[in-house]
Design a protein around this motif. Structure first.
Motif, PDB file in Angstrom:
ATOM      1  N   PRO A  90       0.803  -1.231   0.000  1.00  0.00           N
ATOM      2  CA  PRO A  90       0.000   0.000   0.000  1.00  0.00           C
ATOM      3  C   PRO A  90       0.830   1.271   0.000  1.00  0.00           C
ATOM      4  CG  PRO A  90      -0.873  -1.596   1.569  1.00  0.00           C
ATOM      5  CD  PRO A  90       0.451  -2.133   1.100  1.00  0.00           C
ATOM      6  N   ALA A  91       2.028   1.236   0.582  1.00  0.00           N
ATOM      7  CA  ALA A  91       2.848   2.446   0.631  1.00  0.00           C
ATOM      8  C   ALA A  91       3.454   2.770  -0.726  1.00  0.00           C
ATOM      9  CB  ALA A  91       3.958   2.279   1.668  1.00  0.00           C
ATOM     10  N   VAL A  92       3.655   1.740  -1.553  1.00  0.00           N
ATOM     11  CA  VAL A  92       4.300   1.938  -2.849  1.00  0.00           C
ATOM     12  C   VAL A  92       3.301   1.805  -3.985  1.00  0.00           C
ATOM     13  CG1 VAL A  92       6.114   1.107  -4.389  1.00  0.00           C
ATOM     14  CG2 VAL A  92       6.478   1.074  -1.912  1.00  0.00           C
ATOM     15  N   ASP A  93       2.452   0.791  -3.915  1.00  0.00           N
ATOM     16  CA  ASP A  93       1.470   0.511  -4.962  1.00  0.00           C
ATOM     17  C   ASP A  93       0.072   0.491  -4.355  1.00  0.00           C
ATOM     18  OD1 ASP A  93       3.390  -0.020  -7.135  1.00  0.00           O
ATOM     19  OD2 ASP A  93       3.938  -1.746  -5.915  1.00  0.00           O
ATOM     20  N   PRO A  94      -0.507   1.648  -4.083  1.00  0.00           N
ATOM     21  CA  PRO A  94      -1.832   1.669  -3.461  1.00  0.00           C
ATOM     22  C   PRO A  94      -2.880   1.066  -4.379  1.00  0.00           C
ATOM     23  CG  PRO A  94      -1.240   3.842  -4.275  1.00  0.00           C
ATOM     24  CD  PRO A  94      -0.012   2.995  -4.411  1.00  0.00           C
ATOM     25  N   ASP A  95      -3.882   0.448  -3.786  1.00  0.00           N
ATOM     26  CA  ASP A  95      -5.003  -0.067  -4.563  1.00  0.00           C
ATOM     27  C   ASP A  95      -5.892   1.117  -4.914  1.00  0.00           C
ATOM     28  OD1 ASP A  95      -7.247  -1.247  -5.634  1.00  0.00           O
ATOM     29  OD2 ASP A  95      -7.322  -2.864  -4.153  1.00  0.00           O
ATOM     30  N   PRO A 171       2.723  -2.042 -13.341  1.00  0.00           N
ATOM     31  CA  PRO A 171       1.293  -1.763 -13.165  1.00  0.00           C
ATOM     32  C   PRO A 171       1.036  -0.268 -13.103  1.00  0.00           C
ATOM     33  CG  PRO A 171       2.254  -2.557 -11.115  1.00  0.00           C
ATOM     34  CD  PRO A 171       3.300  -2.729 -12.169  1.00  0.00           C
ATOM     35  N   ARG A 172      -0.071   0.155 -13.685  1.00  0.00           N
ATOM     36  CA  ARG A 172      -0.434   1.572 -13.698  1.00  0.00           C
ATOM     37  C   ARG A 172      -1.471   1.874 -12.624  1.00  0.00           C
ATOM     38  NH1 ARG A 172      -2.800   3.137 -18.927  1.00  0.00           N
ATOM     39  NH2 ARG A 172      -3.029   0.948 -19.493  1.00  0.00           N
ATOM     40  N   LEU A 173      -1.503   3.127 -12.198  1.00  0.00           N
ATOM     41  CA  LEU A 173      -2.501   3.563 -11.227  1.00  0.00           C
ATOM     42  C   LEU A 173      -3.877   3.659 -11.866  1.00  0.00           C
ATOM     43  CD1 LEU A 173      -0.561   6.472  -9.448  1.00  0.00           C
ATOM     44  CD2 LEU A 173      -0.782   4.091  -8.695  1.00  0.00           C
ATOM     45  N   PHE A 174      -3.926   4.170 -13.090  1.00  0.00           N
ATOM     46  CA  PHE A 174      -5.176   4.405 -13.807  1.00  0.00           C
ATOM     47  C   PHE A 174      -5.044   3.827 -15.215  1.00  0.00           C
ATOM     48  CE2 PHE A 174      -4.202   8.124 -11.126  1.00  0.00           C
ATOM     49  CZ  PHE A 174      -5.285   8.120 -10.254  1.00  0.00           C
ATOM     50  N   ALA A 175      -6.133   3.308 -15.746  1.00  0.00           N
ATOM     51  CA  ALA A 175      -6.087   2.791 -17.113  1.00  0.00           C
ATOM     52  C   ALA A 175      -7.484   2.773 -17.705  1.00  0.00           C
ATOM     53  CB  ALA A 175      -5.498   1.378 -17.147  1.00  0.00           C
ATOM     54  N   ALA A 185      -3.392  -3.779 -13.625  1.00  0.00           N
ATOM     55  CA  ALA A 185      -3.180  -4.742 -12.548  1.00  0.00           C
ATOM     56  C   ALA A 185      -4.368  -4.758 -11.600  1.00  0.00           C
ATOM     57  CB  ALA A 185      -1.900  -4.389 -11.800  1.00  0.00           C
ATOM     58  N   ALA A 186      -4.253  -5.573 -10.554  1.00  0.00           N
ATOM     59  CA  ALA A 186      -5.342  -5.695  -9.592  1.00  0.00           C
ATOM     60  C   ALA A 186      -5.644  -4.375  -8.904  1.00  0.00           C
ATOM     61  CB  ALA A 186      -4.990  -6.758  -8.549  1.00  0.00           C
ATOM     62  N   GLY A 187      -4.624  -3.535  -8.703  1.00  0.00           N
ATOM     63  CA  GLY A 187      -4.828  -2.265  -8.021  1.00  0.00           C
ATOM     64  C   GLY A 187      -5.050  -1.090  -8.937  1.00  0.00           C
ATOM     65  N   THR A 188      -5.189  -1.334 -10.238  1.00  0.00           N
ATOM     66  CA  THR A 188      -5.419  -0.258 -11.201  1.00  0.00           C
ATOM     67  C   THR A 188      -6.890   0.135 -11.199  1.00  0.00           C
ATOM     68  OG1 THR A 188      -3.658  -1.124 -12.625  1.00  0.00           O
ATOM     69  CG2 THR A 188      -5.219   0.418 -13.627  1.00  0.00           C
ATOM     70  N   PHE A 357       2.154   9.800  -3.332  1.00  0.00           N
ATOM     71  CA  PHE A 357       2.103   9.667  -1.878  1.00  0.00           C
ATOM     72  C   PHE A 357       0.754  10.183  -1.388  1.00  0.00           C
ATOM     73  CE2 PHE A 357       4.581  13.348  -3.297  1.00  0.00           C
ATOM     74  CZ  PHE A 357       3.805  14.406  -2.857  1.00  0.00           C
ATOM     75  N   PHE A 358       0.447   9.879  -0.141  1.00  0.00           N
ATOM     76  CA  PHE A 358      -0.770  10.381   0.481  1.00  0.00           C
ATOM     77  C   PHE A 358      -0.457  11.636   1.289  1.00  0.00           C
ATOM     78  CE2 PHE A 358      -1.941   5.919  -0.143  1.00  0.00           C
ATOM     79  CZ  PHE A 358      -3.214   6.057  -0.673  1.00  0.00           C
ATOM     80  N   LEU A 359      -1.371  12.591   1.234  1.00  0.00           N
ATOM     81  CA  LEU A 359      -1.333  13.780   2.082  1.00  0.00           C
ATOM     82  C   LEU A 359      -2.414  13.607   3.136  1.00  0.00           C
ATOM     83  CD1 LEU A 359      -1.141  16.464  -0.753  1.00  0.00           C
ATOM     84  CD2 LEU A 359       0.738  15.819   0.777  1.00  0.00           C
ATOM     85  N   ASP A 360      -2.011  13.545   4.387  1.00  0.00           N
ATOM     86  CA  ASP A 360      -2.984  13.364   5.452  1.00  0.00           C
ATOM     87  C   ASP A 360      -3.894  14.580   5.573  1.00  0.00           C
ATOM     88  OD1 ASP A 360      -2.031  10.839   6.122  1.00  0.00           O
ATOM     89  OD2 ASP A 360      -0.557  11.650   7.535  1.00  0.00           O
ATOM     90  N   HIS A 361      -5.108  14.337   6.005  1.00  0.00           N
ATOM     91  CA  HIS A 361      -6.059  15.430   6.215  1.00  0.00           C
ATOM     92  C   HIS A 361      -5.458  16.438   7.195  1.00  0.00           C
ATOM     93  CE1 HIS A 361     -10.119  16.851   8.036  1.00  0.00           C
ATOM     94  NE2 HIS A 361      -9.732  17.648   7.057  1.00  0.00           N
ATOM     95  N   GLY A 362      -5.500  17.714   6.826  1.00  0.00           N
ATOM     96  CA  GLY A 362      -4.947  18.750   7.680  1.00  0.00           C
ATOM     97  C   GLY A 362      -3.448  18.902   7.552  1.00  0.00           C
TER      98      GLY A 362
END
Length: 366
Positions: A90-95, A171-175, A185-188, A357-362
């Protein structure tokens, strides 16, 4: 359809009356965009996603996840190509099937940024605000999908972000749904529209573009293609390549866009940062127009962006967690092997920095 108010704030106004737009000349299509010429803020009624299916709009149905594809959630990956690396970190290849519909999304293209300059500045501690978000504090080395802004962004908006500079498939994030794809991929997150922007709009996102270089200025047909994909787009001369304060102005507009959006509405915000593109000599103290741009002024422009990007990250995560992609669309040459500029097949052009990467709320501004 929303109106742009005369003051140019871009806030929603009254419905247009039938006589607001003249009848088209026979054989032509009516212009359905609404424009405030003072700030070149466009609302695109064809893609304005304020009227969406309430069953998939998270603002109406908080439990909905419009990004989930029934085929993909069952693990069959049917009809979208071969699964790649099904075990995700999840830290590198988020679903992205979990991210889309839950988080806000931010795509920042640092137009023309070279990989070597970005990597050097991060290693030297000269990018404190960017580096603290980069996985491991370093940029990933990738290959651009195009050698100049228009081509590269057309590819990225179709789901082809810069590709890792190692043998794949990756694997791509969006497709887009495409039979035989070896990078879906499964997380695309798979979309059924011609472009990612339209796919996210269909999934309930408000889509907003803050343009930078000329391909986003809407001052002609070509400069209207890319911003025309978005429900809302902004450009003005202060955002452009000749402005020494371009990124500050873009960030200020991003803050306004976020503040004007209903709290429950998911947002896909795209920012094309123009500061690194030529001319950039004015970002280096002591540099002159006569001496022109150089690798050093390019580096100074990136430091300028870093000083202000914390505000953009804070705005993007002000309402909820945000998934961010920050990358270059292509590099540029400063005399490398005799070449200057881009739209050429050179290592300095096709190798680009990338991070997600993720930006946490706030998220704090610094």
């Amino acid at each position: 359809m929303r109106h742009v108010d005369p003051a140019g704030t871009g806030r929603a106004g009254a419905q247009a009356q039938p006589d607001d737009h003249p009848l088209p000349t026979p054989g032509t299509l009516p212009d359905t965009s609404v424009t405030d010429p003072a700030v070149n803020h466009h609302v695109n009624p064809r893609t304005d996603d304020l009227a969406v299916n309430p069953g998939t709009d998270p603002a109406v149905n908080p439990g909905a996840n419009p990004g989930m594809n029934p085929e993909r959630s069952s693990g069959t990956n049917s009809g979208v190509g071969r699964a790649v690396n099904p075990a995700l970190n999840p830290a590198v290849d988020p679903d992205m099937n979990e991210v889309v519909g839950r988080d806000d999304l931010l795509l920042v293209t640092l137009d023309t940024l070279r990989y070597d300059v970005a990597a050097e500045l991060a290693a030297q501690g000269r990018l404190p605000n960017l580096a603290r978000h980069l996985p491991g504090g370093v940029w990933e080395r990738r290959h651009a999908p195009g050698s100049f802004t228009y081509a590269s962004h057309q590819a990225m908006f179709a789901g082809f972000l810069p590709t890792p500079a190692t043998p794949g498939p990756h694997p791509r994030l969006f497709a887009a749904r495409f039979a035989g794809s070896e990078s879906t991929a499964a997380g695309t997150w798979v979309f059924d529209t011609p472009d990612l922007v339209g796919g996210l709009a269909k999934a309930g996102y408000h889509t907003a573009c803050i343009g930078g270089v000329g391909f986003f200025n809407r001052r002609g047909a070509l400069g209207s293609v890319l911003p025309g994909l978005f429900a809302e787009s902004h450009w003005e001369p202060g955002f452009g390549v000749t402005s020494p304060t371009s990124f500050e102005e873009q960030v200020r507009r991003a803050e306004q866009v976020v503040a004007a959006l209903p709290a429950g509405r998911r947002l896909f915000l795209f920012v094309n940062v123009s500061a690194l593109h030529q001319p950039n000599w004015f970002h280096l103290p002591g540099a002159t127009k006569e001496a022109g741009d150089s690798r050093e002024t390019h580096a100074a422009a990136l430091e300028y962006v870093d000083r202000h990007i914390g505000r953009l990250f804070a705005a993007a995560s002000a309402r909820r967690r945000c998934f961010a992609v920050v990358c270059s669309d292509h590099g540029t040459a400063y005399g490398d092997d005799g070449f200057t500029g881009h739209r050429i097949g050179h290592e300095a052009v096709w190798t680009v920095p990338y991070a997600h990467f993720f930006l946490d709320h706030g998220e704090p501004t610094t």
